[in-house]
Write an enzyme that holds these catalytic residues in place. Sequence first.
Site, PDB file in Angstrom:
ATOM      1  N   CYS A   6      -2.935  -3.676  -1.119  1.00 22.52           N
ATOM      2  CA  CYS A   6      -3.209  -3.640   0.317  1.00 22.52           C
ATOM      3  C   CYS A   6      -4.214  -2.533   0.616  1.00 22.52           C
ATOM      4  CB  CYS A   6      -1.916  -3.400   1.084  1.00 22.52           C
ATOM      5  SG  CYS A   6      -2.117  -3.262   2.878  1.00 22.52           S
TER       6      CYS A   6
ATOM      7  N   SER B 128      -4.184  -0.556   2.982  1.00 21.44           N
ATOM      8  CA  SER B 128      -3.479   0.654   3.403  1.00 21.44           C
ATOM      9  C   SER B 128      -3.251   1.592   2.219  1.00 21.44           C
ATOM     10  CB  SER B 128      -2.132   0.295   4.047  1.00 21.44           C
ATOM     11  OG  SER B 128      -2.325  -0.494   5.196  1.00 21.44           O
TER      12      SER B 128
ATOM     13  N   HIS C 278      -6.359   3.642   1.540  1.00 18.99           N
ATOM     14  CA  HIS C 278      -6.572   4.798   2.413  1.00 18.99           C
ATOM     15  C   HIS C 278      -5.994   6.068   1.784  1.00 18.99           C
ATOM     16  CE1 HIS C 278      -8.381   2.747   5.774  1.00 18.99           C
ATOM     17  NE2 HIS C 278      -7.371   1.908   5.896  1.00 18.99           N
TER      18      HIS C 278
ATOM     19  N   HIS D 125       3.396  -1.098  -1.472  1.00 14.60           N
ATOM     20  CA  HIS D 125       4.409  -1.346  -0.441  1.00 14.60           C
ATOM     21  C   HIS D 125       4.551  -2.815  -0.073  1.00 14.60           C
ATOM     22  CE1 HIS D 125       0.545  -0.952   1.649  1.00 14.60           C
ATOM     23  NE2 HIS D 125       1.040  -1.822   2.519  1.00 14.60           N
TER      24      HIS D 125
ATOM     25  N   CYS E  80       3.800  -7.054   3.839  1.00 22.52           N
ATOM     26  CA  CYS E  80       2.874  -6.275   4.670  1.00 22.52           C
ATOM     27  C   CYS E  80       1.860  -7.166   5.367  1.00 22.52           C
ATOM     28  CB  CYS E  80       2.165  -5.199   3.845  1.00 22.52           C
ATOM     29  SG  CYS E  80       1.026  -4.193   4.837  1.00 22.52           S
TER      30      CYS E  80
END
Length: 363
Positions: free
Chosen positions: A38, A40, A43, A59, A164
């Site tokens: 992902c 995210s 990041h 996640h 997610c």
Amino acid sequence: MKAAILDQAGKPLVIGEVDIAAPGPHEVLIRTAACGLCHSDLHFIDGAYPHAMPAIPGHEAAGVVISVGSEVRTVLPGDHVVTCLSAFCGHCEFCVTGRMALCLGGDTRRQKFGGARLTRGADKEVVNQMLNLSAFAEKMLVHEHACVSIDKDMPMDRAALLGCAVTTGAGAIFNACKLVPGETVAIIGCGGVGLAAINAARIAGAGQVIAVDPVPEKRELAKVLGATHVVDAMADDAAKQIIAISSGGVHHAIEAVGRQASADLAVAVLRRGGTATILGMMPLDCKVGLGAMDLLGGKKLQGAIMGMNHFPVDLPRLVDFYLRGLLDLDTLIAERITLDQINEGFDKMRAGTSARSVIIFDT
């Protein structure tokens, strides 16, 4: 167990051995079956968002319950589960008012007296758990309110995406926007989250679904998943095109990238009374706003972390949508890789030309 460890932001993940604790009273030990890559995670890996190091990212996962703690009441050994980073306590202000995704989840973190969930080496160095999950590993140890049991007919690689991307994108349509059949929606950004929002908008009966992305391949994927129109996000007149297609602006604009320009575009294409919903993780110094005339026109701006999900209810429903042929998760998966290929998978994500890479673990 083997895991992908982030020792330093900006450096590749390192595959190494990590020790995982036994489950405490409200904890669940899960054998990871699949985990999506992902943006995210990126990041944190690239250092745009801070996190204590070393840590195990990941996640967006699905797996099989190995064992449970003494107080666990929601899952049993052998259950197939999807994990979710928006773990909920069940009794705070946000939980009891139906906004579970906003729960700060203090009760879902392991208490200090219980010891660290993850350690490595002879000196038992603590390895930090990221987003309460750390799914880039062969096993996960999570609070029982960070996972939900699903139908065992659901393929694990597709189930992982529900953790997610699909929860965030579809949740934005169903929960945050509460899209009414016939309304128009623009989805800005056709990565995993944006494509899931497009698919959900089709399920919800949107009148027009306008997909906006600079990459031609992703615009083609958007058409497969339900977009009625596509617009090149880099076109100088992108906003004008969207307003023209929707006869004056859209009812809902969903930003699924995490960039200032795409958030500004979401606001710019709203009709009177429309709502812009920001899903992407923006740079920490970004600000998005409405002008005076926007406010006079009844326009709204909102964030929607994880699609404002109610994941113990939402995820089994999404599984049902897939098994009934309504939710297209197959198109979202660009490739299946091993844990050892994780850095190459993130390199492809940085290139931005494909949808989801999913790690498949030996089960």
